[in-house]
Motif scaffolding. Sequence first.
Motif, PDB file in Angstrom:
ATOM      1  N   GLY A 164      -6.943  -8.181   2.606  1.00 46.49           N
ATOM      2  CA  GLY A 164      -6.197  -9.373   2.231  1.00 46.49           C
ATOM      3  C   GLY A 164      -5.307  -9.216   1.016  1.00 46.49           C
ATOM      4  N   LEU A 165      -5.283  -8.019   0.393  1.00 45.30           N
ATOM      5  CA  LEU A 165      -4.469  -7.838  -0.812  1.00 45.30           C
ATOM      6  C   LEU A 165      -3.085  -7.278  -0.527  1.00 45.30           C
ATOM      7  N   PHE A 166      -2.970  -6.442   0.498  1.00 46.33           N
ATOM      8  CA  PHE A 166      -1.731  -5.697   0.699  1.00 46.33           C
ATOM      9  C   PHE A 166      -0.733  -6.464   1.567  1.00 46.33           C
ATOM     10  N   ALA A 167       0.548  -6.156   1.333  1.00 48.45           N
ATOM     11  CA  ALA A 167       1.660  -6.641   2.157  1.00 48.45           C
ATOM     12  C   ALA A 167       1.708  -8.163   2.248  1.00 48.45           C
ATOM     13  N   ARG A 168       1.474  -8.837   1.139  1.00 48.68           N
ATOM     14  CA  ARG A 168       1.599 -10.295   1.106  1.00 48.68           C
ATOM     15  C   ARG A 168       1.905 -10.731  -0.319  1.00 48.68           C
ATOM     16  N   ASN A 169       2.499 -11.911  -0.433  1.00 51.61           N
ATOM     17  CA  ASN A 169       2.788 -12.473  -1.744  1.00 51.61           C
ATOM     18  C   ASN A 169       1.569 -13.242  -2.238  1.00 51.61           C
ATOM     19  N   LEU A 170       1.095 -12.891  -3.413  1.00 58.21           N
ATOM     20  CA  LEU A 170      -0.109 -13.495  -3.973  1.00 58.21           C
ATOM     21  C   LEU A 170       0.263 -14.333  -5.188  1.00 58.21           C
ATOM     22  N   MET A 171      -0.225 -15.569  -5.210  1.00 61.52           N
ATOM     23  CA  MET A 171       0.049 -16.469  -6.321  1.00 61.52           C
ATOM     24  C   MET A 171      -1.129 -16.474  -7.287  1.00 61.52           C
ATOM     25  N   GLU A 174      -2.093   2.295 -17.916  1.00 58.40           N
ATOM     26  CA  GLU A 174      -1.494   3.628 -17.996  1.00 58.40           C
ATOM     27  C   GLU A 174      -0.943   4.074 -16.647  1.00 58.40           C
ATOM     28  N   TYR A 175      -1.296   3.350 -15.571  1.00 56.83           N
ATOM     29  CA  TYR A 175      -0.775   3.658 -14.241  1.00 56.83           C
ATOM     30  C   TYR A 175       0.318   2.674 -13.828  1.00 56.83           C
ATOM     31  N   GLY A 176       0.808   1.891 -14.777  1.00 56.64           N
ATOM     32  CA  GLY A 176       1.863   0.930 -14.507  1.00 56.64           C
ATOM     33  C   GLY A 176       1.331  -0.488 -14.384  1.00 56.64           C
ATOM     34  N   ASP A 177       2.213  -1.386 -13.978  1.00 48.72           N
ATOM     35  CA  ASP A 177       1.853  -2.788 -13.807  1.00 48.72           C
ATOM     36  C   ASP A 177       0.774  -2.906 -12.738  1.00 48.72           C
ATOM     37  N   ALA A 178      -0.261  -3.722 -12.992  1.00 52.39           N
ATOM     38  CA  ALA A 178      -1.410  -3.780 -12.088  1.00 52.39           C
ATOM     39  C   ALA A 178      -1.819  -5.225 -11.817  1.00 52.39           C
ATOM     40  N   LEU A 179      -2.306  -5.453 -10.614  1.00 48.91           N
ATOM     41  CA  LEU A 179      -2.848  -6.753 -10.216  1.00 48.91           C
ATOM     42  C   LEU A 179      -4.262  -6.886 -10.762  1.00 48.91           C
ATOM     43  N   ALA A 213      -3.309  -0.901  -9.505  1.00 48.28           N
ATOM     44  CA  ALA A 213      -1.910  -0.658  -9.851  1.00 48.28           C
ATOM     45  C   ALA A 213      -1.013  -1.013  -8.673  1.00 48.28           C
ATOM     46  N   ARG A 214       0.206  -1.501  -8.962  1.00 48.95           N
ATOM     47  CA  ARG A 214       1.088  -2.027  -7.931  1.00 48.95           C
ATOM     48  C   ARG A 214       2.130  -1.027  -7.438  1.00 48.95           C
ATOM     49  N   GLY A 215       2.831  -0.356  -8.348  1.00 46.01           N
ATOM     50  CA  GLY A 215       3.926   0.503  -7.918  1.00 46.01           C
ATOM     51  C   GLY A 215       3.473   1.628  -7.024  1.00 46.01           C
ATOM     52  N   ARG A 216       2.402   2.294  -7.434  1.00 48.65           N
ATOM     53  CA  ARG A 216       1.770   3.330  -6.640  1.00 48.65           C
ATOM     54  C   ARG A 216       0.292   3.016  -6.626  1.00 48.65           C
ATOM     55  N   PHE A 217      -0.307   2.954  -5.445  1.00 44.91           N
ATOM     56  CA  PHE A 217      -1.685   2.492  -5.319  1.00 44.91           C
ATOM     57  C   PHE A 217      -2.635   3.374  -6.124  1.00 44.91           C
ATOM     58  N   VAL A 218      -3.219   2.775  -7.146  1.00 46.17           N
ATOM     59  CA  VAL A 218      -4.272   3.421  -7.927  1.00 46.17           C
ATOM     60  C   VAL A 218      -5.323   2.347  -8.237  1.00 46.17           C
ATOM     61  N   PRO A 219      -6.572   2.542  -7.804  1.00 48.31           N
ATOM     62  CA  PRO A 219      -7.633   1.606  -8.180  1.00 48.31           C
ATOM     63  C   PRO A 219      -8.032   1.843  -9.633  1.00 48.31           C
ATOM     64  N   PHE A 266       0.845  -1.185   0.000  1.00 46.19           N
ATOM     65  CA  PHE A 266       0.000   0.000   0.000  1.00 46.19           C
ATOM     66  C   PHE A 266       0.884   1.240   0.000  1.00 46.19           C
ATOM     67  N   GLN A 267       1.027   1.843  -1.172  1.00 46.76           N
ATOM     68  CA  GLN A 267       1.837   3.045  -1.346  1.00 46.76           C
ATOM     69  C   GLN A 267       0.999   4.084  -2.086  1.00 46.76           C
ATOM     70  N   PRO A 268       0.097   4.763  -1.376  1.00 47.75           N
ATOM     71  CA  PRO A 268      -0.802   5.712  -2.041  1.00 47.75           C
ATOM     72  C   PRO A 268      -0.060   6.939  -2.553  1.00 47.75           C
ATOM     73  N   PRO A 269      -0.604   7.579  -3.577  1.00 42.86           N
ATOM     74  CA  PRO A 269       0.024   8.784  -4.117  1.00 42.86           C
ATOM     75  C   PRO A 269      -0.123   9.954  -3.148  1.00 42.86           C
ATOM     76  N   VAL A 270       0.968  10.638  -2.876  1.00 44.43           N
ATOM     77  CA  VAL A 270       0.958  11.793  -1.980  1.00 44.43           C
ATOM     78  C   VAL A 270       1.048  13.059  -2.829  1.00 44.43           C
TER      79      VAL A 270
END
Length: 304
Positions: free
Chosen positions: A178-185, A218-223, A266-272, A40-44
Amino acid sequence: MRPGLLLCSLMLSLIAAACRRAPPPMVPAAAPPPPVRLDFQPPVDRVLTETVRAVRVVERGGTSLREEAEATTETRFTPAEGGWLLAQAVPRSRLVRGAADAGTEVDTWVDDVLARFTLRVRLAADGTFVKLVSPDSALEALRQGGPTGTDLATLERFFGPEALEARTRREWEAKYAGLFARNLMEGQRIWAVDVLTVGEAQVAYVLERTVQGTRDTEYGDALVLSLRCLGAMPEDAPDELVEAWETAGRPPLTPGVTCEGEQVVARGRFVPVSRTLTVKAAVAGETWTVTTESRAQGLQEEAR
């Protein structure tokens, strides 16, 4: 025995044994995709603008009624108390009743109430919902903006502090718990309980999110997650599913409810990036179909 003969016999034995074994595969087995981590790295110092749309269709006695609500939201994240403060405003909204191609826009003062207050949510550093800040601000805006002589009892219950906090918490957890701060397969399933109000009733279900992999946006690599509903607890329910249901208070689930959809974060910076969910349920002789959609429209540097 001559050494050369012994060596030849040994080599022939090894060759014969090798011939009896299956040959090694010519194509190596594909390695499973690596796990995906979503921190979880929201845009500041940015304003996240989203469009939100909800369409409700109810069928009863051979007739069909349709409502469509649209809104624009502006969300800001600020570091606060070791976590984050989410502040979301609704500068524009509208309500349309009737067919998609011939609906009538309804002039309602509720739009003014939504534009009058800002929803503020305290989040932990890892994105966990903590609490609603100033939960009575919506009720204050309602009482200040409601026309004289209007019965506000129903809306007061809807915008009341406890109801607003419970609804906001449930919506956040249904999307992100359950999505943040864990490795998801890929193929991993994550569960959360959600509730949908239809008329005077509530439809409760378990929302099952399945990891499908990643996608470039357009917001980068996303889950990417696929969404579906469970209207009953499976007999062989895994512990994580049971825990999610018990944490939600073990609500009775609505039999027969179904849903499908997709969520992209989005993964790098949190964007829904986007989310679509269509829920169908039969309640008290009525058939409800509710589709909610949200999509990020921009991430702009905040004006100073």
